[in-house]
Enzyme design. Sequence first.
Site, PDB file in Angstrom:
ATOM      1  N   HIS A  18     -12.598 -12.096  16.987  1.00 23.34           N
ATOM      2  CA  HIS A  18     -12.816 -10.876  16.188  1.00 23.34           C
ATOM      3  C   HIS A  18     -14.303 -10.537  16.163  1.00 23.34           C
TER       4      HIS A  18
ATOM      5  N   ASP B 179     -28.764  14.286  34.236  1.00 24.78           N
ATOM      6  CA  ASP B 179     -27.874  13.124  34.149  1.00 24.78           C
ATOM      7  C   ASP B 179     -28.722  11.947  33.670  1.00 24.78           C
TER       8      ASP B 179
ATOM      9  N   TRP C 133     -18.527 -16.590  16.267  1.00 23.02           N
ATOM     10  CA  TRP C 133     -19.218 -15.727  17.228  1.00 23.02           C
ATOM     11  C   TRP C 133     -20.641 -16.222  17.433  1.00 23.02           C
TER      12      TRP C 133
ATOM     13  N   SER D 133     -24.479  -6.091  31.654  1.00 24.11           N
ATOM     14  CA  SER D 133     -24.126  -4.700  31.413  1.00 24.11           C
ATOM     15  C   SER D 133     -25.065  -4.065  30.395  1.00 24.11           C
ATOM     16  N   SER D 134     -25.324  -4.780  29.293  1.00 27.82           N
ATOM     17  CA  SER D 134     -26.196  -4.218  28.256  1.00 27.82           C
ATOM     18  C   SER D 134     -27.605  -4.004  28.764  1.00 27.82           C
TER      19      SER D 134
ATOM     20  N   HIS E 215     -30.752 -11.834  15.463  1.00 27.10           N
ATOM     21  CA  HIS E 215     -31.172 -10.892  14.446  1.00 27.10           C
ATOM     22  C   HIS E 215     -31.499  -9.525  15.031  1.00 27.10           C
TER      23      HIS E 215
ATOM     24  N   GLU F 112     -30.227  -8.273  17.428  1.00 22.05           N
ATOM     25  CA  GLU F 112     -28.904  -7.756  17.762  1.00 22.05           C
ATOM     26  C   GLU F 112     -28.306  -6.953  16.599  1.00 22.05           C
TER      27      GLU F 112
ATOM     28  N   TYR G  34     -29.833  -5.227  14.465  1.00 16.95           N
ATOM     29  CA  TYR G  34     -30.471  -3.907  14.411  1.00 16.95           C
ATOM     30  C   TYR G  34     -30.069  -3.060  15.594  1.00 16.95           C
TER      31      TYR G  34
ATOM     32  N   SER H 139     -29.415  10.724  11.172  1.00 19.86           N
ATOM     33  CA  SER H 139     -30.575  11.605  11.056  1.00 19.86           C
ATOM     34  C   SER H 139     -30.350  12.944  11.753  1.00 19.86           C
TER      35      SER H 139
ATOM     36  N   HIS I 199     -33.951 -16.544   8.971  1.00 22.22           N
ATOM     37  CA  HIS I 199     -33.249 -16.334   7.688  1.00 22.22           C
ATOM     38  C   HIS I 199     -31.758 -16.624   7.827  1.00 22.22           C
ATOM     39  N   HIS I 200     -31.294 -16.811   9.041  1.00 19.77           N
ATOM     40  CA  HIS I 200     -29.901 -17.253   9.208  1.00 19.77           C
ATOM     41  C   HIS I 200     -29.801 -18.769   9.137  1.00 19.77           C
TER      42      HIS I 200
ATOM     43  N   THR J  35     -36.860   0.263   6.000  1.00 19.66           N
ATOM     44  CA  THR J  35     -35.477   0.723   5.844  1.00 19.66           C
ATOM     45  C   THR J  35     -35.369   1.627   4.633  1.00 19.66           C
TER      46      THR J  35
ATOM     47  N   LYS K 166     -36.359   5.082   5.374  1.00 16.02           N
ATOM     48  CA  LYS K 166     -35.303   5.870   6.010  1.00 16.02           C
ATOM     49  C   LYS K 166     -34.322   6.409   4.968  1.00 16.02           C
TER      50      LYS K 166
ATOM     51  N   ARG L 145     -16.933 -19.365   4.261  1.00 14.85           N
ATOM     52  CA  ARG L 145     -16.329 -18.505   5.266  1.00 14.85           C
ATOM     53  C   ARG L 145     -15.672 -19.367   6.343  1.00 14.85           C
TER      54      ARG L 145
HETATM   55  C1  HEA Z   1     -18.869  -4.455  13.887  1.00 17.51           C
HETATM   56  C2  HEA Z   1     -18.362  -5.507  13.583  1.00 17.51           C
HETATM   57  C3  HEA Z   1     -17.161  -5.777  12.734  1.00 17.51           C
HETATM   58  C4  HEA Z   1     -16.152  -4.949  12.297  1.00 17.51           C
HETATM   59  C5  HEA Z   1     -15.972  -3.483  12.523  1.00 17.51           C
HETATM   60  C6  HEA Z   1     -15.277  -5.777  11.520  1.00 17.51           C
HETATM   61  C7  HEA Z   1     -14.101  -5.305  10.916  1.00 17.51           C
HETATM   62  C8  HEA Z   1     -13.280  -6.068  10.088  1.00 17.51           C
HETATM   63  N1  HEA Z   1     -13.453  -7.396   9.763  1.00 17.51           N
HETATM   64 FE1  HEA Z   1     -14.885  -8.608  10.520  1.00 17.51          FE
HETATM   65  N2  HEA Z   1     -16.307  -9.843  11.271  1.00 17.51           N
HETATM   66  C9  HEA Z   1     -17.345  -9.486  12.089  1.00 17.51           C
HETATM   67  C10 HEA Z   1     -17.640  -8.207  12.519  1.00 17.51           C
HETATM   68  C11 HEA Z   1     -16.872  -7.102  12.248  1.00 17.51           C
HETATM   69  N3  HEA Z   1     -15.721  -7.068  11.493  1.00 17.51           N
HETATM   70  C12 HEA Z   1     -18.129 -10.620  12.447  1.00 17.51           C
HETATM   71  C13 HEA Z   1     -19.376 -10.633  13.325  1.00 17.51           C
HETATM   72  C14 HEA Z   1     -17.534 -11.710  11.806  1.00 17.51           C
HETATM   73  C15 HEA Z   1     -17.986 -13.160  11.827  1.00 17.51           C
HETATM   74  C16 HEA Z   1     -17.165 -13.936  12.781  1.00 17.51           C
HETATM   75  C17 HEA Z   1     -17.477 -15.379  12.683  1.00 17.51           C
HETATM   76  O1  HEA Z   1     -17.443 -15.944  11.585  1.00 17.51           O
HETATM   77  O2  HEA Z   1     -17.782 -15.973  13.720  1.00 17.51           O
HETATM   78  C18 HEA Z   1     -16.395 -11.180  11.067  1.00 17.51           C
HETATM   79  C19 HEA Z   1     -15.550 -11.960  10.272  1.00 17.51           C
HETATM   80  C20 HEA Z   1     -14.545 -11.451   9.472  1.00 17.51           C
HETATM   81  C21 HEA Z   1     -13.864 -12.193   8.477  1.00 17.51           C
HETATM   82  C22 HEA Z   1     -14.142 -13.632   8.076  1.00 17.51           C
HETATM   83  C23 HEA Z   1     -13.364 -14.552   8.892  1.00 17.51           C
HETATM   84  C24 HEA Z   1     -13.686 -15.964   8.546  1.00 17.51           C
HETATM   85  O3  HEA Z   1     -14.758 -16.251   8.040  1.00 17.51           O
HETATM   86  O4  HEA Z   1     -12.803 -16.789   8.827  1.00 17.51           O
HETATM   87  C25 HEA Z   1     -12.920 -11.361   7.925  1.00 17.51           C
HETATM   88  C26 HEA Z   1     -12.004 -11.744   6.846  1.00 17.51           C
HETATM   89  O5  HEA Z   1     -11.473 -10.983   6.173  1.00 17.51           O
HETATM   90  C27 HEA Z   1     -13.047 -10.091   8.578  1.00 17.51           C
HETATM   91  C28 HEA Z   1     -12.279  -8.967   8.317  1.00 17.51           C
HETATM   92  C29 HEA Z   1     -12.466  -7.732   8.908  1.00 17.51           C
HETATM   93  C30 HEA Z   1     -11.594  -6.594   8.677  1.00 17.51           C
HETATM   94  C31 HEA Z   1     -10.403  -6.568   7.809  1.00 17.51           C
HETATM   95  C32 HEA Z   1     -12.117  -5.559   9.435  1.00 17.51           C
HETATM   96  C33 HEA Z   1     -11.555  -4.173   9.541  1.00 17.51           C
HETATM   97  O6  HEA Z   1     -12.575  -3.235   9.353  1.00 17.51           O
HETATM   98  C34 HEA Z   1     -10.898  -3.961  10.883  1.00 17.51           C
HETATM   99  C35 HEA Z   1     -10.128  -2.667  10.896  1.00 17.51           C
HETATM  100  C36 HEA Z   1      -9.583  -2.281  12.239  1.00 17.51           C
HETATM  101  C37 HEA Z   1      -8.314  -2.415  12.642  1.00 17.51           C
HETATM  102  C38 HEA Z   1      -7.304  -3.085  11.797  1.00 17.51           C
HETATM  103  C39 HEA Z   1      -7.866  -1.973  13.982  1.00 17.51           C
HETATM  104  C40 HEA Z   1      -7.109  -0.697  14.010  1.00 17.51           C
HETATM  105  C41 HEA Z   1      -5.674  -0.732  13.636  1.00 17.51           C
HETATM  106  C42 HEA Z   1      -4.653  -1.152  14.401  1.00 17.51           C
HETATM  107  C43 HEA Z   1      -4.796  -1.831  15.711  1.00 17.51           C
HETATM  108  C44 HEA Z   1      -3.299  -0.983  13.948  1.00 17.51           C
HETATM  109  C45 HEA Z   1      -2.691  -2.231  13.434  1.00 17.51           C
HETATM  110  C46 HEA Z   1      -2.966  -2.295  11.986  1.00 17.51           C
HETATM  111  C47 HEA Z   1      -2.273  -3.016  11.097  1.00 17.51           C
HETATM  112  C48 HEA Z   1      -1.251  -4.032  11.518  1.00 17.51           C
HETATM  113  C49 HEA Z   1      -2.539  -2.875   9.632  1.00 17.51           C
HETATM  114  N4  HEA Z   1     -14.038 -10.171   9.513  1.00 17.51           N
HETATM  115  C1  HEA Z   2     -25.892  -3.914  11.258  1.00  9.28           C
HETATM  116  C2  HEA Z   2     -26.074  -5.111  10.977  1.00  9.28           C
HETATM  117  C3  HEA Z   2     -26.986  -5.690   9.937  1.00  9.28           C
HETATM  118  C4  HEA Z   2     -28.034  -5.130   9.238  1.00  9.28           C
HETATM  119  C5  HEA Z   2     -28.594  -3.736   9.334  1.00  9.28           C
HETATM  120  C6  HEA Z   2     -28.532  -6.170   8.378  1.00  9.28           C
HETATM  121  C7  HEA Z   2     -29.600  -5.985   7.520  1.00  9.28           C
HETATM  122  C8  HEA Z   2     -30.173  -7.003   6.766  1.00  9.28           C
HETATM  123  N1  HEA Z   2     -29.727  -8.301   6.671  1.00  9.28           N
HETATM  124 FE1  HEA Z   2     -28.059  -9.039   7.546  1.00  9.28          FE
HETATM  125  N2  HEA Z   2     -26.573  -9.870   8.641  1.00  9.28           N
HETATM  126  C9  HEA Z   2     -25.791  -9.245   9.569  1.00  9.28           C
HETATM  127  C10 HEA Z   2     -25.887  -7.925   9.950  1.00  9.28           C
HETATM  128  C11 HEA Z   2     -26.852  -7.050   9.477  1.00  9.28           C
HETATM  129  N3  HEA Z   2     -27.785  -7.313   8.529  1.00  9.28           N
HETATM  130  C12 HEA Z   2     -24.801 -10.136  10.099  1.00  9.28           C
HETATM  131  C13 HEA Z   2     -23.748  -9.803  11.151  1.00  9.28           C
HETATM  132  C14 HEA Z   2     -25.015 -11.366   9.474  1.00  9.28           C
HETATM  133  C15 HEA Z   2     -24.229 -12.663   9.600  1.00  9.28           C
HETATM  134  C16 HEA Z   2     -24.269 -13.317  10.909  1.00  9.28           C
HETATM  135  C17 HEA Z   2     -23.384 -14.534  10.891  1.00  9.28           C
HETATM  136  O1  HEA Z   2     -23.807 -15.556  10.345  1.00  9.28           O
HETATM  137  O2  HEA Z   2     -22.245 -14.452  11.409  1.00  9.28           O
HETATM  138  C18 HEA Z   2     -26.151 -11.167   8.583  1.00  9.28           C
HETATM  139  C19 HEA Z   2     -26.689 -12.175   7.799  1.00  9.28           C
HETATM  140  C20 HEA Z   2     -27.861 -12.043   7.071  1.00  9.28           C
HETATM  141  C21 HEA Z   2     -28.556 -13.144   6.490  1.00  9.28           C
HETATM  142  C22 HEA Z   2     -28.171 -14.630   6.602  1.00  9.28           C
HETATM  143  C23 HEA Z   2     -27.258 -14.998   5.518  1.00  9.28           C
HETATM  144  C24 HEA Z   2     -26.735 -16.375   5.678  1.00  9.28           C
HETATM  145  O3  HEA Z   2     -26.072 -16.666   6.678  1.00  9.28           O
HETATM  146  O4  HEA Z   2     -26.978 -17.165   4.774  1.00  9.28           O
HETATM  147  C25 HEA Z   2     -29.646 -12.619   5.829  1.00  9.28           C
HETATM  148  C26 HEA Z   2     -30.650 -13.426   5.095  1.00  9.28           C
HETATM  149  O5  HEA Z   2     -31.715 -13.052   4.877  1.00  9.28           O
HETATM  150  C27 HEA Z   2     -29.610 -11.192   6.038  1.00  9.28           C
HETATM  151  C28 HEA Z   2     -30.555 -10.298   5.547  1.00  9.28           C
HETATM  152  C29 HEA Z   2     -30.601  -8.949   5.878  1.00  9.28           C
HETATM  153  C30 HEA Z   2     -31.648  -8.047   5.394  1.00  9.28           C
HETATM  154  C31 HEA Z   2     -32.776  -8.380   4.467  1.00  9.28           C
HETATM  155  C32 HEA Z   2     -31.381  -6.836   5.972  1.00  9.28           C
HETATM  156  C33 HEA Z   2     -32.204  -5.583   5.799  1.00  9.28           C
HETATM  157  O6  HEA Z   2     -32.444  -4.960   7.021  1.00  9.28           O
HETATM  158  C34 HEA Z   2     -31.594  -4.601   4.851  1.00  9.28           C
HETATM  159  C35 HEA Z   2     -32.559  -3.515   4.447  1.00  9.28           C
HETATM  160  C36 HEA Z   2     -31.912  -2.421   3.639  1.00  9.28           C
HETATM  161  C37 HEA Z   2     -32.041  -2.230   2.320  1.00  9.28           C
HETATM  162  C38 HEA Z   2     -32.803  -3.148   1.465  1.00  9.28           C
HETATM  163  C39 HEA Z   2     -31.335  -1.105   1.625  1.00  9.28           C
HETATM  164  C40 HEA Z   2     -32.046   0.203   1.590  1.00  9.28           C
HETATM  165  C41 HEA Z   2     -33.405   0.136   1.044  1.00  9.28           C
HETATM  166  C42 HEA Z   2     -33.821   0.792  -0.050  1.00  9.28           C
HETATM  167  C43 HEA Z   2     -32.950   1.706  -0.831  1.00  9.28           C
HETATM  168  C44 HEA Z   2     -35.259   0.637  -0.384  1.00  9.28           C
HETATM  169  C45 HEA Z   2     -35.630  -0.063  -1.613  1.00  9.28           C
HETATM  170  C46 HEA Z   2     -35.080  -1.423  -1.755  1.00  9.28           C
HETATM  171  C47 HEA Z   2     -35.716  -2.504  -2.273  1.00  9.28           C
HETATM  172  C48 HEA Z   2     -37.177  -2.640  -2.348  1.00  9.28           C
HETATM  173  C49 HEA Z   2     -34.915  -3.619  -2.824  1.00  9.28           C
HETATM  174  N4  HEA Z   2     -28.514 -10.867   6.792  1.00  9.28           N
HETATM  175 CU   LIG Z   3     -30.568 -11.409  10.436  1.00  6.79          CU
END
Ligand code: HEA
Ligand code: HEA
Ligand SMILES: [Cu+2]
Lengths: 527, 295, 374
Positions: free
Chosen positions: A78, A107, A143, A171-172, A255, A257, A259, A270, A304-305, A330, A333, A452
């Site tokens: 997933h 293009d 993942w 590809s990316s 990380h 990634e 962004y 925007s 921070h992860h 951020t 923005k 989790r």
């Molecule tokens: C962009 C990234 C993205 C997106 C969009 C989502 C979308 C969703 N994620 Fe995501 N999720 C991750 C990125 C994302 N996730 C990542 C990175 C992890 C960490 C993995 C890891 O721990 O290694 C994670 C882990 C994660 C967990 C934790 C699993 C665990 O720790 O064991 C859960 C649990 O609820 C969850 C739930 C969901 C749900 C319900 C959606 C929903 O938004 C999905 C909705 C979409 C659909 C359902 C598809 C469309 C519908 C159909 C195909 C029809 C069929 C529908 C039905 C039968 C109802 N996700």
């Molecule tokens: C699109 C993806 C995305 C984005 C944009 C961010 C944005 C941020 N993330 Fe997140 N993060 C993930 C995707 C993302 N993260 C994923 C996938 C994981 C889990 C990976 C895994 O373990 O599987 C993760 C995990 C993760 C961790 C690790 C947690 C853990 O495993 O224990 C941390 C810790 O610092 C963190 C911090 C942040 C911070 C500080 C930002 C900042 O960029 C956020 C900044 C934004 C705001 C703060 C809001 C708007 C700001 C204002 C309104 C201004 C004023 C605000 C203040 C001064 C308070 N993220």
């Molecule tokens: Cu991060």
Amino acid sequence: MSAVAGTHAQDQHHGPARGFSRWLLTTNHKDIGTMYLIFSFTMFLIGGSMAMVIRAELFQPGLQIVQPEFFNQMTTMHGLLMVFGAVMPAFVGLANWMIPLMIGAPDMALPRMNNWSFWLLPCAFLILLSTLFMSGGGPNFGWTFYAPLSTTYGPPSTTFFIFAIHIAGVSSIMGAINVIATVLNMRAPGMTLMKMPMFVWTWLITAFLLIAVMPVLAGVLTMMLMDINFGTSFFNAAGGGDPVLFQHVFWFFGHPEVYIMILPAFGAISQIIPTFARKKLFGYSSMVYAVGAIALLSFLVWAHHMFTVGVPVAGQLFFMYATLLIAVPTGVKVFNWVATMFRGSLTFETPMLFAIAFVILFSIGGFSGLMLAIAPADFQYHDTYFVVGHFHYVLVPGAIFGIFASAYYWLPKWTGRMYDETLGKTHFWLSFIGMNLAFFPMHFLGLAGMPRRIPDYALQFADFNMVSSIGAFMFGSTQLLFLFIVVKCARSGEKAPARPWEGAEGLEWEIPSPAPYHTFTTPPDVK
Amino acid sequence: MADFQTYYVPEQSKWPIVATVGLGVTLFGAATIMVASNQAESTNGGWMIFTAGVLIMIYMLFGWFGSVIKESRSGLYSPQMDRSFRWGMSWFIFSEIMFFAAFFGALFYARVFAVPWLGGEGDRGSSNMLWEGFQATWPLITNPDPEAFPAPESVIGAWGLPLVNTILLVTSSFTITVAHHGLKADNRKKTKIWLGATILLALVFLFFQAEEYVHAYQELNLTLQSGIYGTTFFMLTGFHGVHVMLGTLMLIIMLIRIHKGHFTADSHFGFEATSWYWHFVDVVWLGLFVFVYVI
Amino acid sequence: MRVHAQRAGALLGGLSFPALSLADWTVNMTPGVTGTSNDIFDLHMTIFWICVAIGVVVFGIMFWSIFAHRKSKGVKPANFHENTMVEVLWTLIPLVILIIMAIPATATLIDMYDTTESDIDIKVTGYQWKWQYEYINEDFGYFSNTTTPPDQINNRQAKGENYLLEVDNMMIVPVGKKIRFLLTANDVIHSWWVPAFGFKKDAIPGFINEAWTRVDEPGIYRGQCAELCGKNHGFMPVVVKAVPEEEYNTWVAEQKAAAEKERELTEKDWSMDELMERGEKAYASTCAACHQADGSGAPPAFPALKGSAIATGDMAAHLDVVVNGVSGTAMQAFGSQLNEADLAAIITYERNAWGNNVGDMVTPKEIFDYKSEQ
Ligand code: HEA
Ligand code: HEA
Ligand SMILES: [Cu+2]
Ligand code: CUA
């Protein structure tokens, strides 16, 4: 083999080729963009179905539907499918479609390579998905595939997984090179850098991030490959290596990634907010600098992860401060978006609804990110559902809503037809409610202590898990509506004018809808 | 950007899809071989898939580059197109730098953090409890678990072959520049001679490198399996070596093309790209020489 | 059919069950029982309220625009799109807020890292999927396994109160003392976490991480492994009992005596029945996680022992696998984890259970000799 045939002038008046070879052999940025978008949505459905398996298993305590081994494979797949298969390709698809139109280019700069970048993806994910059927099962280590769970203790299919991600990475990288070359070299005369639409700017910076970090991912995958198959000891203390080395290299990629998955959405938002506010984007240049700052800072925060793995305290502090700093650009923005709406003349068509929800819900996800960044507190939050809540808030109403907003916004340009506004709004509201229901309770679960990546949980977590699952089913089934809306739009929507949105500005709205197969064969005038 | 109208957008092309199939089949084959040999099964099937993939790749490379060269020579490419290629090549090289950076990072981490920690120094020094008697040294002459990872008897010094190799590669950077000047001055003979010299230097480098590996494996027991020193040593020098091979191949192709009369004094991007790549390979070597051999 | 009925039943039960018994809608972190956990709780609440405040302001302004500045009300858009003053302000204000936030966080973090001057040292080793606790100054140690029965997990039995959070041997610590943990792992990365103590720390194979705690109140505290560590990651509870110091001292004395007794068991003469009885229990707690209680394993990752060539064949090979493990696989070297009596019992059990019926047995003394030879 028609590549050499014919001169340029002849090509331009060709329509698309017929049949399947149009798609297989195409060099047209619009065709390739379309294929990316379709591929991405397919992956979204598959990855989402896996999330449905996860949520169904977690509906109540006890094991009912799947066994733990399979559950872990679902979680891993997933995450991988959503990140590498759904979100990234969707943005590359948008880039392919829109960047040439927005900067007045005929293009992409390197059209054949563009086709290759796309077709590598189905190849990569075919291999990745096939691992689920191999003996020992597919990847089951999350993942983030931490060593040594993914090396010494991984299933045999891990080697296939490694090559699959390698291919997706190639590809990316090539997609990103193409974007940079296009933006830097193909702008219409007069389109200076600081006149470029925000979407193009964010993609330029995203492409830079991609080229900088995808090779690092390739590096860490290669180290794994060597540890598994050739007896090296990168991640094995017995030979002087360290499992934590894996995490450093992985998160140096990981990380930035995240962004990569949000900056193009920032760009799209925007574009959309000014259109429906009928007012110019507030603070264009600070928006550009903010994106740059976010990108640069993103290289300095990876640990921070890893707050709980035992990084020395000085490092811990550095990474905490750097992470907190990211909130500043951020914030700029977010404030600028709000200031753009402020004293505008707002209407709320579907793209705008998604954009507004984006601003609010992404900020909430950002706030929880900020909480995670407080290192001592992260000792509690880490690896709990609080983190899962955080990243689904930035990814689902962030990245995914950004993609939906873009899709509704540009669908008229792509198909030449309008989507059904009522259905669009229904899609929005059901998604909005379902998504909050699914992911908000995850914060509570995490704070109450639910780790989790577990297939079964203690009884005190039962209630919120059930709520979350119900929300997830609701959100998931709603996405089928989106499919229906798009198909309906493409087939039988009302004809759309060149500029379907009153407040829209930019080159892409100067050309007819649907955009002709070849556009800007002579460069437009940019004022 | 006045020459905008002439931007060449190629029509449909089969090469990308051939390349996709080629890469996919090659890697699928490679994985099949590795998995089978880990489980002590026959690897024949894997080798067949792998070979098929490699053949497709070779076919694709000839075809794709062939058509690019043809297009270029029939004057379809504008200066703007040329700039696209330049951006493409520069960013590709940047991505390669980042790939090497990951391995250099691993080397630094092992030397500065992991090995000292295992040896009882620094923040996580209590780890030494698990590896009684282990002493941190670099090069690592005994591993924490000498049974699982028998250490090398000694390592390769910097001032023998590696120094010679450094001189070879640095010289080759000069020779290719001279060749480039020749091309720009339309002095084909000069280009051929100096390009030939570059290739010769590259081949000698590769020969010495192979020699060094044989020496390491047969006499020093320095192998991929001999702990983190051998691991980083072979991975860094090995990937570099692969890049040198690729670069040499590119140089040879350039020699052939020049022989056939391709390129003009002011339009020869293929040659330039090759020389950029060659310089990049040189710079990486300098990093290797300093961080892997000397320090 | 039966399966479906069962699932439907489980579903119904699940729907009504949580609501009835442990309805638990806790939405916040709890302050915990250590100084650190209280500090963290304070940090958590502070940053939370800061975020809420910022959210209220930002979204407030936004909602106001949404209501007041809509086209349907006939509003004409304004024309401004820049204002250096406010842009500088809204860069600086968040910066200041963050600096204010970072100060207490830094102090807490530095305190958390100070593992010096501990009263008790406990080495914690993570295994797939259990914990080993060694009281390194006292010379004894033991394993801590989950005790939740598979029947509860598979919904064939009502779930107990501490479902998934219960173990056979808890870690026992005295209240009011500074305890230093030395965390490591034997196979993959695990993470030792007790929410009430306010820290989790990864247990990394080959390295030792340090952490410390001082528990203020006696009680039983439950947590779980927090790093994905394979199939049974969700079934790897951590349970700690904090007791008054005297009670702790008595317990330590008992443990030392018991450890001594265990060593004596090796000398005893064992009958086949005794071995089988002990073996069944020890097998269930140590081996069944992978090879299943009925010996069927989960091939291909975990081979079946029922009818296995090794378990029914040559004794030496069987001893070797169990005592020395199979390196590079999940099969650990149990020689260093189990005492001779348990090893002998398990091996005997494996050779004669589930229809393996080899008929022979191995005694603890033989195991002892086998180990000493190596
Ligand atoms: C962009 C990234 C993205 C997106 C969009 C989502 C979308 C969703 N994620 Fe995501 N999720 C991750 C990125 C994302 N996730 C990542 C990175 C992890 C960490 C993995 C890891 O721990 O290694 C994670 C882990 C994660 C967990 C934790 C699993 C665990 O720790 O064991 C859960 C649990 O609820 C969850 C739930 C969901 C749900 C319900 C959606 C929903 O938004 C999905 C909705 C979409 C659909 C359902 C598809 C469309 C519908 C159909 C195909 C029809 C069929 C529908 C039905 C039968 C109802 N996700
Ligand atoms: C699109 C993806 C995305 C984005 C944009 C961010 C944005 C941020 N993330 Fe997140 N993060 C993930 C995707 C993302 N993260 C994923 C996938 C994981 C889990 C990976 C895994 O373990 O599987 C993760 C995990 C993760 C961790 C690790 C947690 C853990 O495993 O224990 C941390 C810790 O610092 C963190 C911090 C942040 C911070 C500080 C930002 C900042 O960029 C956020 C900044 C934004 C705001 C703060 C809001 C708007 C700001 C204002 C309104 C201004 C004023 C605000 C203040 C001064 C308070 N993220
Ligand atoms: Cu991060
Ligand atoms: Cu041990 Cu998770």
